[in-house]
Motif scaffolding. Sequence first.
Motif, mmCIF file in Angstrom:
data_model
loop_
_atom_site.group_PDB
_atom_site.id
_atom_site.type_symbol
_atom_site.label_atom_id
_atom_site.label_comp_id
_atom_site.label_asym_id
_atom_site.label_seq_id
_atom_site.Cartn_x
_atom_site.Cartn_y
_atom_site.Cartn_z
ATOM 1 N N ASP A 59 0.902 -1.137 -0.056
ATOM 2 C CA ASP A 59 0.083 -0.067 0.092
ATOM 3 C C ASP A 59 0.859 1.224 -0.053
ATOM 4 O O ASP A 59 0.464 2.269 -0.696
ATOM 5 N N LYS A 96 2.083 1.809 -3.505
ATOM 6 C CA LYS A 96 0.972 2.425 -4.339
ATOM 7 C C LYS A 96 0.782 3.710 -4.049
ATOM 8 O O LYS A 96 0.488 4.579 -4.878
ATOM 9 N N TRP A 97 0.686 4.302 -2.838
ATOM 10 C CA TRP A 97 0.574 5.615 -2.415
ATOM 11 C C TRP A 97 1.675 6.520 -2.815
ATOM 12 O O TRP A 97 1.352 7.649 -3.435
ATOM 13 N N GLN A 109 3.360 6.046 -5.688
ATOM 14 C CA GLN A 109 2.971 6.189 -7.133
ATOM 15 C C GLN A 109 1.847 7.069 -7.486
ATOM 16 O O GLN A 109 1.957 8.075 -8.205
ATOM 17 N N GLU A 110 0.824 7.044 -6.556
ATOM 18 C CA GLU A 110 -0.291 7.745 -6.662
ATOM 19 C C GLU A 110 -0.121 9.411 -6.386
ATOM 20 O O GLU A 110 -0.504 10.095 -6.978
ATOM 21 N N GLU A 111 0.484 9.462 -5.176
ATOM 22 C CA GLU A 111 0.781 10.908 -4.535
ATOM 23 C C GLU A 111 1.782 11.697 -5.279
ATOM 24 O O GLU A 111 1.705 12.984 -5.300
ATOM 25 N N TYR A 112 2.782 11.036 -5.487
ATOM 26 C CA TYR A 112 4.168 11.600 -6.117
ATOM 27 C C TYR A 112 4.716 11.307 -7.233
ATOM 28 O O TYR A 112 5.617 11.497 -7.735
ATOM 29 N N MET A 113 3.924 10.236 -8.013
ATOM 30 C CA MET A 113 4.447 9.642 -9.148
ATOM 31 C C MET A 113 5.967 9.188 -8.991
ATOM 32 O O MET A 113 6.597 9.364 -9.877
ATOM 33 N N ASP A 119 8.229 5.591 -8.547
ATOM 34 C CA ASP A 119 8.038 4.203 -8.780
ATOM 35 C C ASP A 119 9.391 3.623 -7.874
ATOM 36 O O ASP A 119 10.438 4.061 -7.824
ATOM 37 N N ARG A 178 -4.995 4.148 4.773
ATOM 38 C CA ARG A 178 -4.309 5.334 4.038
ATOM 39 C C ARG A 178 -2.908 5.801 4.855
ATOM 40 O O ARG A 178 -2.869 5.396 5.764
#
Length: 115
Positions: A30, A33-34, A36-40, A42, A105
Motif C-alpha cells: 500500500d 501504491k501511495w 506512485q499515486e501521490e508523488y508519481m 516508482d 491510508r
Amino acid sequence: MNKRLAFLFVMAVIVALSIVTILNRPTEKDFEKWLQEEYMIDCNEDCSIIELNSDSGDITERIKYTDVRGAYSPGLFTLRISKQYKRLDDPLHIIHIDVIGFNGRFYPLHTDGEL
C-alpha cells in the motif's frame, strides 16, 4: 438491566471498530501504491530504490534514488515508515519521507526535499 445492555452494546461497537481498523492497516505494498499515486514515484519490490521524473524546461529525465536508512514500525492499528533516499548521481541531494498509515491510508508526517 438497561445499563448493562447499553454497556455491552458500546463494548461491541468498540470491538467491531477495532477489528475493522486492524484489518485495514496498510502494508508496504500500500505504501508503494501511495508513493506512485501521490508523488508519481516508482519503486522496486522493497522500495530500496525509487525513481521519479525531473522536469527541467523541455527535458524530462528519470532520477534514481537509493535507500540510505529507514525505519519500519508496524503497530496494532498503524504502520509508520520513515526512509531517507540519496540521489545516485548527486549524493548530497537527500529526500526524507516520513509517513504514518492508518485505516488503509497514508498521511505524511514530514517530507524533506523536492518530490
